[in-house]
Design a protein around this motif. Structure first.
Motif, PDB file in Angstrom:
ATOM      1  N   GLY A  90     -47.441 -92.030 -46.037  1.00  0.00           N
ATOM      2  CA  GLY A  90     -46.691 -91.878 -44.799  1.00  0.00           C
ATOM      3  C   GLY A  90     -47.451 -91.251 -43.658  1.00  0.00           C
ATOM      4  O   GLY A  90     -46.904 -91.070 -42.567  1.00  0.00           O
ATOM      5  N   GLY A  91     -48.703 -90.915 -43.880  1.00  0.00           N
ATOM      6  CA  GLY A  91     -49.488 -90.325 -42.807  1.00  0.00           C
ATOM      7  C   GLY A  91     -49.946 -91.363 -41.803  1.00  0.00           C
ATOM      8  O   GLY A  91     -49.641 -92.544 -41.919  1.00  0.00           O
ATOM      9  N   GLY A  92     -50.687 -90.905 -40.818  1.00  0.00           N
ATOM     10  CA  GLY A  92     -51.206 -91.817 -39.811  1.00  0.00           C
ATOM     11  C   GLY A  92     -51.287 -91.153 -38.457  1.00  0.00           C
ATOM     12  O   GLY A  92     -51.228 -89.929 -38.340  1.00  0.00           O
ATOM     13  N   LEU A  93     -51.406 -91.985 -37.450  1.00  0.00           N
ATOM     14  CA  LEU A  93     -51.491 -91.519 -36.064  1.00  0.00           C
ATOM     15  C   LEU A  93     -50.110 -91.583 -35.431  1.00  0.00           C
ATOM     16  O   LEU A  93     -49.465 -92.635 -35.473  1.00  0.00           O
ATOM     17  CB  LEU A  93     -52.471 -92.388 -35.279  1.00  0.00           C
ATOM     18  CG  LEU A  93     -52.595 -92.107 -33.774  1.00  0.00           C
ATOM     19  CD1 LEU A  93     -53.149 -90.712 -33.544  1.00  0.00           C
ATOM     20  CD2 LEU A  93     -53.472 -93.164 -33.118  1.00  0.00           C
ATOM     21  N   VAL A  94     -49.678 -90.477 -34.872  1.00  0.00           N
ATOM     22  CA  VAL A  94     -48.362 -90.391 -34.258  1.00  0.00           C
ATOM     23  C   VAL A  94     -48.514 -89.738 -32.888  1.00  0.00           C
ATOM     24  O   VAL A  94     -49.304 -88.803 -32.738  1.00  0.00           O
ATOM     25  CB  VAL A  94     -47.376 -89.573 -35.116  1.00  0.00           C
ATOM     26  CG1 VAL A  94     -45.970 -89.637 -34.531  1.00  0.00           C
ATOM     27  CG2 VAL A  94     -47.380 -90.049 -36.558  1.00  0.00           C
ATOM     28  N   ASP A 104     -49.604 -80.025 -35.421  1.00  0.00           N
ATOM     29  CA  ASP A 104     -49.191 -80.555 -36.721  1.00  0.00           C
ATOM     30  C   ASP A 104     -50.270 -81.429 -37.353  1.00  0.00           C
ATOM     31  O   ASP A 104     -50.131 -81.864 -38.498  1.00  0.00           O
ATOM     32  CB  ASP A 104     -47.906 -81.378 -36.579  1.00  0.00           C
ATOM     33  CG  ASP A 104     -46.708 -80.533 -36.167  1.00  0.00           C
ATOM     34  OD1 ASP A 104     -45.948 -80.981 -35.288  1.00  0.00           O
ATOM     35  OD2 ASP A 104     -46.546 -79.426 -36.721  1.00  0.00           O
ATOM     36  N   THR A 105     -51.325 -81.674 -36.615  1.00  0.00           N
ATOM     37  CA  THR A 105     -52.423 -82.485 -37.147  1.00  0.00           C
ATOM     38  C   THR A 105     -53.080 -81.796 -38.332  1.00  0.00           C
ATOM     39  O   THR A 105     -53.285 -80.580 -38.316  1.00  0.00           O
ATOM     40  CB  THR A 105     -53.469 -82.730 -36.046  1.00  0.00           C
ATOM     41  OG1 THR A 105     -52.889 -83.532 -35.014  1.00  0.00           O
ATOM     42  CG2 THR A 105     -54.693 -83.439 -36.596  1.00  0.00           C
ATOM     43  N   GLY A 106     -53.398 -82.574 -39.347  1.00  0.00           N
ATOM     44  CA  GLY A 106     -54.075 -82.033 -40.509  1.00  0.00           C
ATOM     45  C   GLY A 106     -53.938 -82.953 -41.700  1.00  0.00           C
ATOM     46  O   GLY A 106     -53.325 -84.023 -41.604  1.00  0.00           O
ATOM     47  N   VAL A 141     -52.647 -86.751 -41.186  1.00  0.00           N
ATOM     48  CA  VAL A 141     -51.685 -86.897 -40.097  1.00  0.00           C
ATOM     49  C   VAL A 141     -52.389 -86.468 -38.815  1.00  0.00           C
ATOM     50  O   VAL A 141     -52.933 -85.368 -38.744  1.00  0.00           O
ATOM     51  CB  VAL A 141     -50.428 -86.035 -40.326  1.00  0.00           C
ATOM     52  CG1 VAL A 141     -49.548 -86.044 -39.076  1.00  0.00           C
ATOM     53  CG2 VAL A 141     -49.648 -86.543 -41.537  1.00  0.00           C
ATOM     54  N   THR A 142     -52.380 -87.342 -37.830  1.00  0.00           N
ATOM     55  CA  THR A 142     -52.996 -87.032 -36.547  1.00  0.00           C
ATOM     56  C   THR A 142     -51.954 -87.215 -35.455  1.00  0.00           C
ATOM     57  O   THR A 142     -51.374 -88.299 -35.320  1.00  0.00           O
ATOM     58  CB  THR A 142     -54.201 -87.946 -36.266  1.00  0.00           C
ATOM     59  OG1 THR A 142     -55.151 -87.808 -37.315  1.00  0.00           O
ATOM     60  CG2 THR A 142     -54.856 -87.576 -34.942  1.00  0.00           C
ATOM     61  N   VAL A 143     -51.712 -86.160 -34.720  1.00  0.00           N
ATOM     62  CA  VAL A 143     -50.756 -86.210 -33.619  1.00  0.00           C
ATOM     63  C   VAL A 143     -51.565 -86.200 -32.320  1.00  0.00           C
ATOM     64  O   VAL A 143     -52.164 -85.187 -31.958  1.00  0.00           O
ATOM     65  CB  VAL A 143     -49.776 -85.032 -33.656  1.00  0.00           C
ATOM     66  CG1 VAL A 143     -48.756 -85.168 -32.521  1.00  0.00           C
ATOM     67  CG2 VAL A 143     -49.080 -84.971 -35.011  1.00  0.00           C
TER      68      VAL A 143
END
Length: 123
Positions: free
Chosen positions: A8-12, A90-92, A119-121
């Motif tokens: 479920g991670g990714g770029l958001v 929240d990135t990490g 996860v990258t915000v």
């Protein structure tokens, strides 16, 4: 111990939402406390949220309180972490972990860890 896999991670984009999932293929997570942690390079790993193995009590770090929800699905095979109003902080890399806490503890004694999901915000 159980083998865990996160997804479920990714770029958001900032302000967006994501849902992370923690599964144990071929196993169930009922009976384990499940924790979510995140790691940022140069910083200590931070505990983000946890759900207990009794009565599904929940814990949230101050950094995500009010923006995050942790819950088990009805099959008890997956634990989800939803985070809304995402910020760059929240990135990490997010890891889920499973364990059987000491008596009277809600969470802890995490002995099984997943490989993590990025996860990258960012815009």
């Amino acid at each position: 111990q159980v083998q865990l896999v996160e997804s479920g991670g990714g770029l958001v984009q900032p302000g967006g939402s994501l849902r992370l999932s923690c599964e144990a293929p071929g196993d169930i997570l009922d009976g384990y406390a499940i924790g979510w942690f995140r790691q940022v390079p140069g910083k200590e790993r931070e505990g983000v949220s946890c759900i207990s193995n009794s009565y599904d009590q929940t814990f949230y770090a101050d950094s995500v309180k009010g923006r995050a929800t942790i819950k088990r699905d009805d099959t008890k095979e997956t634990v989800h972490l939803e985070i809304n109003s995402l910020k760059s902080e929240d990135t990490g890399i997010y890891y889920c972990a499973a364990g059987i806490p000491p008596h009277h503890a809600m969470c802890g004694n995490f002995t099984s860890w997943g490989p993590g999901v990025q996860v990258t915000v960012s815009t």
